[in-house]
Write a protein that holds these residues in place. Structure first.
Motif, PDB file in Angstrom:
ATOM      1  N   ASP A 276       0.841  -1.193   0.000  1.00 21.60           N
ATOM      2  CA  ASP A 276       0.000   0.000   0.000  1.00 21.60           C
ATOM      3  C   ASP A 276       0.883   1.253   0.000  1.00 21.60           C
ATOM      4  O   ASP A 276       2.050   1.202   0.428  1.00 21.60           O
ATOM      5  N   PRO A 277       0.353   2.381  -0.447  1.00 18.79           N
ATOM      6  CA  PRO A 277       1.150   3.619  -0.472  1.00 18.79           C
ATOM      7  C   PRO A 277       1.748   3.998   0.891  1.00 18.79           C
ATOM      8  O   PRO A 277       2.837   4.573   0.948  1.00 18.79           O
ATOM      9  N   ASP A 278       1.032   3.658   1.967  1.00 14.79           N
ATOM     10  CA  ASP A 278       1.550   3.989   3.298  1.00 14.79           C
ATOM     11  C   ASP A 278       2.259   2.806   3.944  1.00 14.79           C
ATOM     12  O   ASP A 278       2.491   2.784   5.142  1.00 14.79           O
ATOM     13  N   HIS A 279       2.616   1.809   3.097  1.00 12.93           N
ATOM     14  CA  HIS A 279       3.311   0.594   3.552  1.00 12.93           C
ATOM     15  C   HIS A 279       2.490  -0.230   4.547  1.00 12.93           C
ATOM     16  O   HIS A 279       3.048  -1.026   5.312  1.00 12.93           O
ATOM     17  N   GLY A 280       1.194  -0.021   4.537  1.00  9.07           N
ATOM     18  CA  GLY A 280       0.314  -0.823   5.372  1.00  9.07           C
ATOM     19  C   GLY A 280      -0.078  -0.200   6.689  1.00  9.07           C
ATOM     20  O   GLY A 280      -0.844  -0.796   7.459  1.00  9.07           O
ATOM     21  N   ARG A 281       0.413   0.991   6.985  1.00  7.11           N
ATOM     22  CA  ARG A 281       0.160   1.603   8.289  1.00  7.11           C
ATOM     23  C   ARG A 281      -1.339   1.662   8.631  1.00  7.11           C
ATOM     24  O   ARG A 281      -1.757   1.271   9.717  1.00  7.11           O
ATOM     25  N   HIS A 282      -2.136   2.171   7.692  1.00 10.81           N
ATOM     26  CA  HIS A 282      -3.564   2.319   7.955  1.00 10.81           C
ATOM     27  C   HIS A 282      -4.221   0.963   8.212  1.00 10.81           C
ATOM     28  O   HIS A 282      -5.012   0.818   9.148  1.00 10.81           O
ATOM     29  N   TYR A 283      -3.869  -0.021   7.396  1.00  9.69           N
ATOM     30  CA  TYR A 283      -4.485  -1.340   7.550  1.00  9.69           C
ATOM     31  C   TYR A 283      -4.032  -2.024   8.839  1.00  9.69           C
ATOM     32  O   TYR A 283      -4.836  -2.637   9.543  1.00  9.69           O
ATOM     33  N   PHE A 284      -2.758  -1.914   9.159  1.00  7.55           N
ATOM     34  CA  PHE A 284      -2.255  -2.511  10.400  1.00  7.55           C
ATOM     35  C   PHE A 284      -2.997  -1.912  11.603  1.00  7.55           C
ATOM     36  O   PHE A 284      -3.399  -2.623  12.526  1.00  7.55           O
ATOM     37  N   ALA A 285      -3.160  -0.585  11.575  1.00  7.95           N
ATOM     38  CA  ALA A 285      -3.854   0.097  12.674  1.00  7.95           C
ATOM     39  C   ALA A 285      -5.312  -0.365  12.753  1.00  7.95           C
ATOM     40  O   ALA A 285      -5.852  -0.571  13.849  1.00  7.95           O
ATOM     41  N   LEU A 286      -5.949  -0.539  11.588  1.00 12.83           N
ATOM     42  CA  LEU A 286      -7.329  -1.006  11.546  1.00 12.83           C
ATOM     43  C   LEU A 286      -7.458  -2.389  12.185  1.00 12.83           C
ATOM     44  O   LEU A 286      -8.362  -2.628  13.005  1.00 12.83           O
ATOM     45  N   ILE A 287      -6.562  -3.300  11.823  1.00  7.19           N
ATOM     46  CA  ILE A 287      -6.616  -4.661  12.352  1.00  7.19           C
ATOM     47  C   ILE A 287      -6.404  -4.668  13.859  1.00  7.19           C
ATOM     48  O   ILE A 287      -7.115  -5.365  14.603  1.00  7.19           O
TER      49      ILE A 287
END
Length: 271
Positions: free
Chosen positions: A82-93
């Protein structure tokens, strides 16, 4: 539980037997990992159980040889592109998982973990979060994140509230497995039983609890977790207030009357 269900079926199967609702994690091929799908399904079914008056006790079980292997690392790793290297998704999980664990603690009904196999990382977190946990002799438990450069920080929350600090720290910094009887000694599980008796023992606990006053259990569970982290004086202030309110409740009046009259209680909260 056996892995006889297709992966096309729901991530969580629901089985209702009288007042006991069993939520069965049903992704054995992925070791019942707490994927986004699995956590959303568990949260939904916990909410359904909480809103169902006929359900008095909830059991979290699993299909396959593994109870729960923690977060789905393949799912997480795929988002590094992802463009943010997964930061948003990791935080969501992580937020989703934290919300799920708090939902178990905050629901007024008792939740029992029925552990038929290994529970690691966030899977151990799930076991430690449940109000009661019963496992089989073959069960193992660990927080192995440190072995892959990922300290099990969110599992640490439940672990440190279930076991003494030295034991919790040892598990967290070594990542080593402990067996079922060590888990019982630490306080992660209540009972260790042979596999063939697991459901029988869980149902015995659940049935006994389901016969208690729903009102008293609601008072008790909420207060148990609130007072646990208070200082002594604040804990006694809270519990004295709760006991007073509990004494004024219809279930308490009926229960005490039944005890004095040497008869079975007819709980108003279960009508």
């Amino acid at each position: 539980m056996t892995a006889t269900n297709s992966e096309q079926e729901s991530a969580v199967l629901v089985e209702q037997v009288g007042p006991i609702r069993r939520l069965i994690m049903n992704r054995p091929k992925s070791r019942n990992a707490l994927s986004e799908e699995m956590m959303e399904a568990l949260a939904k079914e916990l909410d359904n159980a909480n809103n169902d008056d006929a359900t008095r006790v909830v059991v979290i079980a699993a299909n396959g040889p593994v109870f729960c292997a923690g977060h789905n690392l393949k799912e997480l790793t795929a988002r590094r592109s992802d463009p943010d290297h997964g930061r948003h998704y990791f935080a969501l999980i992580m937020r989703t998982c934290s919300t799920l664990m708090q939902a178990i603690v905050n629901m007024p009904k008792i939740v029992i973990a029925e552990v038929q196999g290994t529970a690691t990382a966030a899977g151990l977190q799930l076991v430690a979060t449940c109000d009661l946990a019963i496992c089989v002799n073959e069960s193992n438990f660990c927080t192995p994140g440190v072995n892959i450069g990922l300290f099990c920080s969110t599992p640490m929350v439940a672990l440190t509230r279930a076991v003494p600090r030295k034991q919790a720290m040892e598990m967290l910094v070594t990542g080593e497995e402990i067996d079922a009887h060590t888990a019982k000694a630490y306080g992660i599980v209540n009972r260790v039983v042979p596999l063939e008796y697991l459901r029988l023992v869980v149902d015995k606990y659940a049935t006994e609890i389901a016969q208690k006053s729903a009102h008293a259990l609601k008072f008790g569970k909420e207060t148990f977790y609130r007072q646990a982290d208070m200082n002594l004086a604040d804990a006694y202030d809270l519990t004295s207030l709760v006991m007073t309110e509990n004494m004024l409740a219809a279930d308490s009046e009926e229960g005490i009357s039944a005890f004095l009259a040497k008869r079975s209680a007819d709980w108003p909260s279960l009508k």
